[in-house]
Design an enzyme around this catalytic site. Structure first.
Site, PDB file in Angstrom:
ATOM      1  N   THR A   7       0.860  -1.185   0.000  1.00 21.60           N
ATOM      2  CA  THR A   7       0.000   0.000   0.000  1.00 21.60           C
ATOM      3  C   THR A   7       0.893   1.231   0.000  1.00 21.60           C
ATOM      4  O   THR A   7       0.812   2.086   0.871  1.00 21.60           O
ATOM      5  CB  THR A   7      -0.972  -0.051   1.200  1.00 21.60           C
ATOM      6  OG1 THR A   7      -1.615  -1.332   1.182  1.00 21.60           O
ATOM      7  CG2 THR A   7      -2.044   1.016   1.103  1.00 21.60           C
ATOM      8  N   HIS A   8       1.806   1.265  -0.957  1.00 26.70           N
ATOM      9  CA  HIS A   8       2.705   2.405  -1.089  1.00 26.70           C
ATOM     10  C   HIS A   8       2.463   3.060  -2.445  1.00 26.70           C
ATOM     11  O   HIS A   8       3.351   3.108  -3.282  1.00 26.70           O
ATOM     12  CB  HIS A   8       4.165   1.963  -0.941  1.00 26.70           C
ATOM     13  CG  HIS A   8       4.457   1.293   0.379  1.00 26.70           C
ATOM     14  ND1 HIS A   8       5.542   0.479   0.585  1.00 26.70           N
ATOM     15  CD2 HIS A   8       3.801   1.329   1.558  1.00 26.70           C
ATOM     16  CE1 HIS A   8       5.535   0.033   1.838  1.00 26.70           C
ATOM     17  NE2 HIS A   8       4.480   0.529   2.448  1.00 26.70           N
TER      18      HIS A   8
END
Lengths: 449, 589
Positions: free
Chosen positions: B517-518
């Protein structure tokens, strides 16, 4: 025989006269008292109210501040605090300074009624006139009137006979006024706060046969040697058995300001004292209280708090020098007794297998007087209901321990409590399943009250 | 007709890490601050309370703390000529929701970018020459340097109580830390976490090969800690439930443990939950914002909230979506290369090698989100891009975050994934595996971008945002290079079974398996308004009273987990706001 009857008759008559006198002869009201500790400035109205912790009792759970209605538990039943906002009908609107002083000093209501000593007028008798006036200014000028009729206090006979309170006052009330006696402005200020507005003795001093505080100043040996409030132990603040004997001045200072330190987290009624009163003390006043408490406890100088960066938790437990309890828990042996297993499954994550918890966040259970107190009310209540620290200026986190009442049965809570009370260096008597059942019922009753 | 609320000085959109930091810092300036959070309120007790948060099915598989795609999602395609389809089931990335945002369910790895990463274009041009930059790569500098951000990164690390070991203190290399990090002014606030056995094996293997292993910087406290706001952390107990979960133990830094109770005490601060901002409203002259319109979930109506200053603190993807919907900044058009909002979306390129040992048991259930050991010997600053044929780098790391029964039941390749055979394999292999992973940068390209979808709309009738993204040869080569570097380390440990997973040539982006989740970029910072949405103070070039926080500001992705840089940038922006903008509101550049 006749003589004997005559004597009895005289005694009876005298008793009636005394009772009538107690009931009907007007009170003599205590006049204004001199300045408290030399050099103390006249308090600002709000600060005077914080110092005297009016809010804790005069605010109902979730209610409007100072509008009353909180039940104050006593052995005789619940006493409901009145609305002290200046509402003319339901509060104290229109009260004069003399009437107000009589409430604080003599426990006499505006209508002349004797007030139950749940109102700590026995301590407030030490208030300086400056603080009385500041409090008067607070309740008459700074508070907005709030219309709220709190529940009436209805104690059973004979405690509903208010004239009896006057008899109690004759026997129980100390001299009015505070006399500085340490020759040190800091210690005298600390004594004034603790013995007067702070009314610490109301919980922390034992009660005598007539349910009066055993002493009102450090001159009395029993003063602050531990009491009870709502079933919880209010620990001794003096003497070898006092938990604070091992605390440094910094520890005590942090606890008063935040309800937490390297040793303990606040629970029970003291939570309200921190939340509404002690966190607002000026640094000077808090230091004065600490200096005074350190002075009157015979424990002498306690070790200073360790300096330097925090050390990581040990990554191995149960090694050299570990207690038997720590070794048992660290073994993680599935065959260990139920109480120990329940501790591992529910408590060890925060309080650790060494029972030491962590500074300012997870209270130590080893040597914790809430854990070992007779009756175990505080411990069992905390397990069942969880706990929360108050949010304070320098430690804003409203840290919460979750409740375990929904997860553990009465028998399991009893096993767990018994284990913790005998773990590490703790040596307190076991807790029965019946005791847990009773406390659970009490909590439930309070919640639905 | 929208309801109108009383005007505030500041509206903060989203109450996660950046929202809570901007909230408290601006409230302490005496400003009336309102934070609008689209999700529910959340606190350690009751929302993360033991034992109900330790529920892998509810929170790990069913995403209890994540956004629900039915409320908020985007469409995804891999090239400009595909038709994008909605991301209906979470997979590749997991935006958070509710108070605390993704700061609730993160693992806690808190890194600083390397000095060269802030000025990557300049570094590449100076060191290797312009010619090595692929034609379609939009390589950019951030407009801010490691030196400028250093005090703000330090402040953020001290806010979170990071456990770690400095490797470069004011230019002096410290044994046992990361020698390749940018100089830092202070050591980490807490000592490193204890390491699990897999990390110890990796440390020994890496060191014997001449590499420089160091403990990962962790937002999982190794000891009790109090931060600058008086907020507190308790020592981590290595329960193994960080990622996807709220911390039951007050041990993982989150907005809840580090800011929010302090923020709630600020008399000029207010927050409203279940209040999703639909758009930022602009003044008639288009030069300033007048406030925001949000949807009040309880009242089921739109509300106009006037404000003098709008701070956009939502998840990076939502920041970009809001700017596009509000027409703040020119939207990017990949066909012409014109416009800026949505330009330079980037992700992260990761790979890993799994090792299985018949005779080793790693007790995988003992873990935290960030304990572990890393080497930066193949980081961006250490690779000869000219020689290797790619731009980028990775950190290489070992260490496990837990041994949960569903998602962390790693088994050797070829094992049946269900039934009796699977059960037998679990019995044989659970606890016998470890992994060595690479976590790498991702460059942004002309056609990796975000815009408004022409077809799909959300429940408020707003167009969904459309993501166009795929792996590119440069990044695939980087990832394969890491596999080659990891292989000898893994082999030196003599596992019984070894399996590698790195991107193959021509690999396509698959949104189904979880990757990271970057998500970064799309509202990029910079000093040239032609290639950035916000200036170097995170202020909109076009609407000077709109500031945009978060990883949407990264021009391309760094090789690290982004939270450290996001927090440092937030304090950097706070300084610009407090020291300059509030005294004289205007474009700062």
């Amino acid at each position: 025989m006749l003589t004997f009857l005559r004597v009895i008759g005289w005694i009876a008559l005298l008793a009636v006269v005394a009772v009538l006198a107690i009931a009907f002869v007007p009170h003599r009201r205590t006049p204004p008292q001199a300045e408290a500790a030399a050099g103390a400035e006249a308090a600002k109205p709000l600060y005077a109210a914080q110092l005297a912790d009016c809010a804790a009792c005069h605010t109902a759970e979730g209610g409007v501040p100072f509008a009353g209605g909180r039940p104050i538990e006593s052995p005789f039943g619940a006493i409901y605090s009145p609305n002290i906002t200046p509402d003319p009908e339901t509060g104290i609107g229109g009260i004069t300074l003399d009437q107000f002083r009589a409430v604080l000093y003599d426990g006499i209501g505006r209508d002349g009624r004797n007030l139950y000593p749940a109102m700590p007028y026995d301590n407030y008798r030490k208030l300086s006139e400056a603080d009385v006036e500041a409090l008067y200014a607070f309740v008459t000028k700074e508070l907005a009137p709030v219309r709220n009729e709190p529940r009436k206090t209805e104690l059973a006979f004979p405690f509903d006979q208010r004239w009896g309170i006057r008899a109690w006052k004759i026997a129980g009330l100390p001299e009015a006024g505070f006399v500085p006696r340490f020759g040190d402005p800091v210690l005298d200020r600390g004594a004034y706060i603790v013995e007067g507005p702070g009314h610490c003795g109301a919980c922390h001093s034992p009660r005598n046969e007539i349910f009066a505080q055993s002493g009102y100043s450090s001159e009395d040996d029993a003063f602050l040697t531990g009491g009870e409030i709502a079933g919880w132990r209010a620990p001794a603040l003096r003497g070898d058995g006092s938990p604070i004997a091992g605390w440094s001045a910094e520890d005590l200072d942090l606890f008063l300001a935040t309800g937490r330190n390297a040793h303990a987290g606040v629970g029970g009624e003291m939570r309200l004292a921190i939340e509404h009163s002690l966190q607002y003390l000026t640094d000077d006043d808090r230091h004065a209280v600490v200096a005074y408490l350190k002075k009157i406890g015979p424990q002498g100088a306690a070790p200073a708090a360790p300096a330097g960066p925090p050390a990581a938790r040990p990554d191995a437990f149960g090694g050299e020098g570990a207690t038997e309890t720590e070794r048992l828990l660290a073994s993680a042996d599935p065959g260990m007794p139920l109480g120990a297993r329940l501790f591992l499954d529910n408590c060890a994550a925060c309080h650790f297998v060494d029972g030491q918890g962590a500074d300012e966040i997870f209270p130590a259970l080893d040597g914790n007087q809430t854990v070992t107190a007779p009756g175990a009310t505080g411990l069992v209540t905390t397990i069942l209901r969880g706990a929360a620290l108050p949010s304070t200026g320098i430690r804003p986190m409203a840290l919460r321990m979750p409740d375990f009442g929904g997860r553990l049965s009465d028998a399991e809570v009893a096993e767990l409590a018994t284990f913790v009370r005998g773990a590490w260096h703790n040596r307190a008597e076991p807790v029965s399943e019946e005791r847990v059942r009773d406390l659970r019922a009490e909590i439930k009753a309070q919640a639905t009250d | 007709m929208a309801r109108q609320e009383k005007k505030k000085d500041v509206v903060v959109i989203g109450l996660g890490w950046t929202g809570s930091i901007l909230g408290i810092e601006l409230a302490r300036e005496g400003l009336e601050v309102l934070a609008l959070e689209r999700g529910p309120d959340r606190d350690t007790v009751p929302d993360f309370q033991y034992p109900k948060v330790i529920d892998e099915l509810r929170f790990g598989i069913r995403y209890g703390f994540m956004q629900k795609p039915r409320n908020s999602t985007l469409t995804i395609r891999r090239s400009l000529d595909e038709t994008a389809l909605p991301y209906r089931v979470l997979g590749s990335f997991l935006p958070g929701d509710g108070v605390g945002g993704a700061g609730v369910h993160w693992n806690g790895q808190t890194w600083r970018p390397q000095a060269v990463e802030y000025r990557l274009r300049s570094y590449v041009e100076e060191t290797f020459g312009k010619d090595i930059i692929p034609e379609d790569m939009n390589l950019q500098d951030w407009g801010v340097t490691a030196e400028e951000l250093e005090p703000h990164l330090t402040r953020f690390e001290y806010l979170l109580g990071i456990s770690g070991k400095a490797g470069n203190l004011n230019g002096s290399i410290v044994e046992g830390g990361n020698p390749f990090e940018a100089p830092r002014s202070k050591d980490y606030p807490l000592p490193p976490l204890a390491q699990t056995w897999d990390s110890v094996l990796f440390t020994d293997a890496a060191r014997s090969m001449g590499y420089h292993p160091f403990p990962r910087p962790a937002a999982n406290a190794s000891a009790a800690y109090v931060n600058e706001y008086g907020m507190q952390l308790g020592p981590c107990n290595y329960c193994g439930f960080c990622e996807r979960f709220g911390c039951l133990n007050y041990s993982k830094a989150s907005p809840q443990t580090c800011v929010i109770d302090a923020l709630k005490r600020e008399p000029t601060f207010e927050y409203r939950v279940n209040s999703e901002v639909l758009r930022i409203e602009k003044a008639a002259d288009g030069k300033t914002a007048t406030g925001v319109t949000y949807f009040d979930e309880a009242a089921k109506e739109e509300v106009f909230q006037p404000a003098d200053l709008v701070i956009v603190c939502a998840y990076s993807l939502h920041n970009v979506h809001l700017l596009l919907l509000s027409q703040i900044g020119a939207p990017y058009d990949p066909a012409t290369g014109e416009g800026v909002v949505g330009r330079n979306y980037a992700y992260q390129v990761n790979g890993g090698t799994s090792l299985f040992f018949k005779d080793k048991i790693f007790n995988p259930f003992v873990g935290t989100g960030s304990s572990g050991v890393t080497i930066d010997d193949f980081s961006i600053s250490q690779i000869d891009f000219g020689r290797e044929g790619f731009i980028g780098g990775s950190y290489i790391t070992a260490g496990h975050s837990g041994g949960r029964p569903i998602q962390q039941m790693s088994l050797p390749p070829g094992t049946a994934s269900w039934g009796a055979e699977w059960k037998a394999a679990v019995g044989e292999w659970y606890g016998h595996g470890m992994s060595i992973g690479s976590h790498g940068s991702n460059m942004a390209y002309r056609d990796t971008c975000l815009d408004l979808d022409p077809t799909y709309k959300d429940r408020h009738g707003r167009p969904l945002m459309r993501m166009t993204f795929d792996w590119k040869p440069n990044d695939i080569r980087m990832n394969q290079f890491m596999g080659k570097m990891i292989d000898p380390i893994a082999k030196s440990l003599n596992p019984d079974i070894l399996s590698s997973s790195y991107k193959k040539d021509g690999a396509k982006y698959d949104v189904r398996p979880y990757q990271t989740t970057h998500n970064v970029g799309g509202a990029v910072m910079g000093v040239d308004r032609k290639t950035s949405v916000v200036n170097r103070y995170l202020q909109s070039w076009d609407i000077h009273n709109v500031f945009v926080m978060g990883a949407s500001a990264f021009p391309q992705n760094i090789q690290y987990n982004p939270t450290g840089a996001v927090g440092g940038l937030a304090y950097w922006a706070v300084e610009a706001l407090r020291g300059d903008y509030l005294k004289n509101p205007r474009p700062l550049m």
